[in-house]
Every structure is written in structure tokens, then in C-alpha cells.
Design a protein around this motif. Sequence first.
Motif, PDB file in Angstrom:
ATOM      1  N   GLY A 177       0.818  -1.200   0.000  1.00 32.17           N
ATOM      2  CA  GLY A 177       0.000   0.000   0.000  1.00 32.17           C
ATOM      3  C   GLY A 177       0.856   1.256   0.000  1.00 32.17           C
ATOM      4  N   VAL A 178       0.451   2.238  -0.783  1.00 34.87           N
ATOM      5  CA  VAL A 178       1.209   3.473  -0.936  1.00 34.87           C
ATOM      6  C   VAL A 178       0.250   4.666  -0.898  1.00 34.87           C
ATOM      7  N   PHE A 179       0.719   5.759  -0.276  1.00 37.69           N
ATOM      8  CA  PHE A 179       0.020   7.037  -0.346  1.00 37.69           C
ATOM      9  C   PHE A 179       0.811   7.906  -1.312  1.00 37.69           C
ATOM     10  N   PRO A 180       0.421   7.939  -2.592  1.00 34.94           N
ATOM     11  CA  PRO A 180       1.245   8.584  -3.623  1.00 34.94           C
ATOM     12  C   PRO A 180       1.483  10.079  -3.421  1.00 34.94           C
ATOM     13  N   GLU A 181       0.613  10.752  -2.633  1.00 29.90           N
ATOM     14  CA  GLU A 181       0.816  12.177  -2.398  1.00 29.90           C
ATOM     15  C   GLU A 181       2.042  12.433  -1.524  1.00 29.90           C
ATOM     16  N   GLY A 182       2.475  11.395  -0.794  1.00 30.08           N
ATOM     17  CA  GLY A 182       3.704  11.486  -0.011  1.00 30.08           C
ATOM     18  C   GLY A 182       3.530  12.006   1.391  1.00 30.08           C
ATOM     19  N   THR A 183       2.474  12.760   1.663  1.00 30.97           N
ATOM     20  CA  THR A 183       2.239  13.303   2.989  1.00 30.97           C
ATOM     21  C   THR A 183       0.773  13.678   3.099  1.00 30.97           C
ATOM     22  N   ARG A 184       0.308  13.936   4.325  1.00 30.89           N
ATOM     23  CA  ARG A 184      -1.088  14.331   4.501  1.00 30.89           C
ATOM     24  C   ARG A 184      -1.322  15.693   3.874  1.00 30.89           C
ATOM     25  N   GLY A 185      -2.400  15.794   3.113  1.00 32.82           N
ATOM     26  CA  GLY A 185      -2.708  17.052   2.447  1.00 32.82           C
ATOM     27  C   GLY A 185      -4.192  17.187   2.235  1.00 32.82           C
ATOM     28  N   GLY A 186      -4.565  17.795   1.111  1.00 31.42           N
ATOM     29  CA  GLY A 186      -5.974  17.997   0.812  1.00 31.42           C
ATOM     30  C   GLY A 186      -6.677  16.748   0.334  1.00 31.42           C
ATOM     31  N   GLY A 187      -5.902  15.693  -0.007  1.00 34.62           N
ATOM     32  CA  GLY A 187      -6.501  14.436  -0.431  1.00 34.62           C
ATOM     33  C   GLY A 187      -7.052  14.447  -1.832  1.00 34.62           C
ATOM     34  N   ASP A 188      -6.796  15.540  -2.567  1.00 33.04           N
ATOM     35  CA  ASP A 188      -7.356  15.652  -3.904  1.00 33.04           C
ATOM     36  C   ASP A 188      -6.414  15.159  -4.998  1.00 33.04           C
ATOM     37  N   VAL A 189      -5.255  14.629  -4.594  1.00 29.71           N
ATOM     38  CA  VAL A 189      -4.295  14.005  -5.503  1.00 29.71           C
ATOM     39  C   VAL A 189      -3.877  14.967  -6.618  1.00 29.71           C
ATOM     40  N   LYS A 190      -3.569  16.201  -6.255  1.00 32.59           N
ATOM     41  CA  LYS A 190      -3.110  17.169  -7.249  1.00 32.59           C
ATOM     42  C   LYS A 190      -1.687  16.868  -7.705  1.00 32.59           C
ATOM     43  N   GLN A 191      -0.960  16.100  -6.883  1.00 30.26           N
ATOM     44  CA  GLN A 191       0.369  15.673  -7.290  1.00 30.26           C
ATOM     45  C   GLN A 191       0.647  14.305  -6.693  1.00 30.26           C
ATOM     46  N   THR A 192       1.510  13.549  -7.351  1.00 28.05           N
ATOM     47  CA  THR A 192       1.905  12.239  -6.848  1.00 28.05           C
ATOM     48  C   THR A 192       3.423  12.113  -6.957  1.00 28.05           C
ATOM     49  N   LYS A 193       4.002  11.334  -6.056  1.00 28.64           N
ATOM     50  CA  LYS A 193       5.423  11.052  -6.105  1.00 28.64           C
ATOM     51  C   LYS A 193       5.679   9.936  -7.119  1.00 28.64           C
ATOM     52  N   ALA A 194       6.925   9.842  -7.547  1.00 31.48           N
ATOM     53  CA  ALA A 194       7.266   8.869  -8.591  1.00 31.48           C
ATOM     54  C   ALA A 194       7.418   7.447  -8.063  1.00 31.48           C
ATOM     55  N   GLY A 195       7.493   7.278  -6.743  1.00 33.00           N
ATOM     56  CA  GLY A 195       7.784   5.956  -6.184  1.00 33.00           C
ATOM     57  C   GLY A 195       6.809   4.871  -6.604  1.00 33.00           C
ATOM     58  N   ILE A 196       5.517   5.152  -6.501  1.00 32.76           N
ATOM     59  CA  ILE A 196       4.533   4.121  -6.852  1.00 32.76           C
ATOM     60  C   ILE A 196       4.583   3.816  -8.341  1.00 32.76           C
ATOM     61  N   ALA A 197       4.872   4.830  -9.163  1.00 40.83           N
ATOM     62  CA  ALA A 197       4.987   4.595 -10.606  1.00 40.83           C
ATOM     63  C   ALA A 197       6.178   3.683 -10.896  1.00 40.83           C
ATOM     64  N   TRP A 198       7.292   3.926 -10.213  1.00 43.44           N
ATOM     65  CA  TRP A 198       8.475   3.076 -10.373  1.00 43.44           C
ATOM     66  C   TRP A 198       8.144   1.638  -9.996  1.00 43.44           C
ATOM     67  N   LEU A 199       7.411   1.460  -8.896  1.00 41.48           N
ATOM     68  CA  LEU A 199       7.028   0.114  -8.463  1.00 41.48           C
ATOM     69  C   LEU A 199       6.097  -0.553  -9.481  1.00 41.48           C
ATOM     70  N   ALA A 200       5.155   0.207 -10.013  1.00 41.33           N
ATOM     71  CA  ALA A 200       4.223  -0.350 -10.995  1.00 41.33           C
ATOM     72  C   ALA A 200       4.956  -0.802 -12.245  1.00 41.33           C
ATOM     73  N   VAL A 201       5.911   0.005 -12.687  1.00 42.98           N
ATOM     74  CA  VAL A 201       6.671  -0.325 -13.898  1.00 42.98           C
ATOM     75  C   VAL A 201       7.581  -1.522 -13.661  1.00 42.98           C
ATOM     76  N   ARG A 202       8.286  -1.522 -12.552  1.00 47.40           N
ATOM     77  CA  ARG A 202       9.266  -2.579 -12.279  1.00 47.40           C
ATOM     78  C   ARG A 202       8.619  -3.912 -11.912  1.00 47.40           C
ATOM     79  N   SER A 203       7.482  -3.865 -11.226  1.00 47.11           N
ATOM     80  CA  SER A 203       6.856  -5.102 -10.760  1.00 47.11           C
ATOM     81  C   SER A 203       5.817  -5.643 -11.726  1.00 47.11           C
ATOM     82  N   GLY A 204       5.250  -4.768 -12.546  1.00 45.42           N
ATOM     83  CA  GLY A 204       4.144  -5.185 -13.400  1.00 45.42           C
ATOM     84  C   GLY A 204       2.844  -5.371 -12.642  1.00 45.42           C
ATOM     85  N   ALA A 205       2.803  -4.942 -11.380  1.00 46.71           N
ATOM     86  CA  ALA A 205       1.598  -5.119 -10.563  1.00 46.71           C
ATOM     87  C   ALA A 205       0.503  -4.152 -10.991  1.00 46.71           C
ATOM     88  N   PRO A 206      -0.740  -4.588 -10.987  1.00 47.80           N
ATOM     89  CA  PRO A 206      -1.836  -3.649 -11.229  1.00 47.80           C
ATOM     90  C   PRO A 206      -1.963  -2.687 -10.053  1.00 47.80           C
TER      91      PRO A 206
END
Length: 234
Positions: free
Chosen positions: A125-154
Motif C-alpha cells: 500500500g502506498v500514499f502517492p501524495e507522499g504526505t497528509r494534504g488535501g486528499g485531492d491528488v493534485k500531485q503524486t510522487k514517482a515511487g509508486i509509478a516506479w514500483l508499478a513499472v518494475r513489478s508489473g503489478a496492477p
Amino acid sequence: MSEERPASPGQTITADQIKRWGPTWSRRVGTMLAKGVWNTRVVGAERVPRTGRLLVAANHTGIIDGPLLHGVIPRESHMIIKEEMFSGVIGFLMRGAGQIPVDRRNGRAALQTALTLLQEDRLVGVFPEGTRGGGDVKQTKAGIAWLAVRSGAPVLPVAILGTRPAGKKPGYIPGFRGRLLVEFGEPFVAVDPGAGVGRAAVTEAMGRIQQELGAHVHGASERHDIPLPRSTEI
């Protein structure tokens, strides 16, 4: 065999330090909090694949989002959590729960550890925003994208609503039997497998994850009439 030593803040985490059995007991604690302490409605749990590698991406507004999500996912999960939480008694429990500490200045070790767990067909499980915020996902960190690409996980988007109502500060904790909502979306593939594993693929995956998670969160907020905190309240 050398004695395994737990990681502590400032130390590099490795996959062999993660307690694979931790989510077995800690998920029960999370469920007790979600259903006993708070009144949590869960929507779409049937959309969560019960087996296989899976990345869960959730918005993040409140301090209880981590344990709440851990408790309502219908399978065992390993959450990536800021390393500041891994100290003292709470840190002892976090390590025993099988959670993954991340140094937000340099998260490579945590990502490598999470990738190993995904390759074992576990849920991360990942919180792509990286920290507590407005929860509207206006930005995401690259970490989860790297994991999705490298692992092939949905990637499965999750909307967590009510953990910090509009007007409350980031450290707010809902009161006893506070009404919360967790809605699971549909899993999606973040990037075409043919795109490779380079920077372009990660950038593409990051954009797709931000788009899908943002749309899911805003849709859930409208469907259930639960507003997100305003950006001025972050």
C-alpha cells in the motif's frame, strides 16, 4: 546465519527485515479500529484481487489513514510509512506489523524492499501524495509509478474519506464511532508492458496513477457527499 537486527530511523531497510507474518495480526488490530472504534463503511471490497501482486494507491488526508486502510483491505498488506513513525513503542509495533519505513529524502531502499514483496505476490500500500494534504491528488510522487513499472503489478485506487473533515487540522483524530468511508476502485495497469522500465515509462505511469486516483477520489467524494479538506487547511 547472522542475527537479524531491526531497522531504525536513519538505517537502510532491507527486505529480509520485513516480518512477513506481521500483517496477520496487525490487520486484525486495524479492523478493530475501523469497525469498533470508528464506524467505517467499506465500498467495493470485492474489487480487491485476493491473490497476486497488487499496488494499492490511496489519497491521504488524516493521521489514521494508514491503520484504517490496513484494517479494511480484505487481505494482508504491507504499507509504506514515513520512517519517523518507526521509533519507540510505536516503531516496535510497526516493525512487528510488517510495515515498510521510508526515508522521504531518499526512498530507494524502501522501494527496493517493496519491490521484493511485490515479486513475492504480496500487496503493498502506498500514499502517492507522499504526505497528509488535501486528499485531492493534485500531485503524486514517482515511487509508486516506479514500483508499478518494475513489478508489473496492477494498481488499485482507494478513496479514504472522513478521516479529516473540512476545517480540521492534519493531526485530527476522529472521535469514537466517527463515520468514515473507504471505497475501493477498479484495478488498472499503469503502463503498457511494452513501454519498458525507463524514465519515460515511469513518467507515463505516474500520470496515469494521478489521473485514475484523482478521478476515483473526487467521484467517491461526490457520490457519498463527503467533502475533502480545502488546500488552505493543509
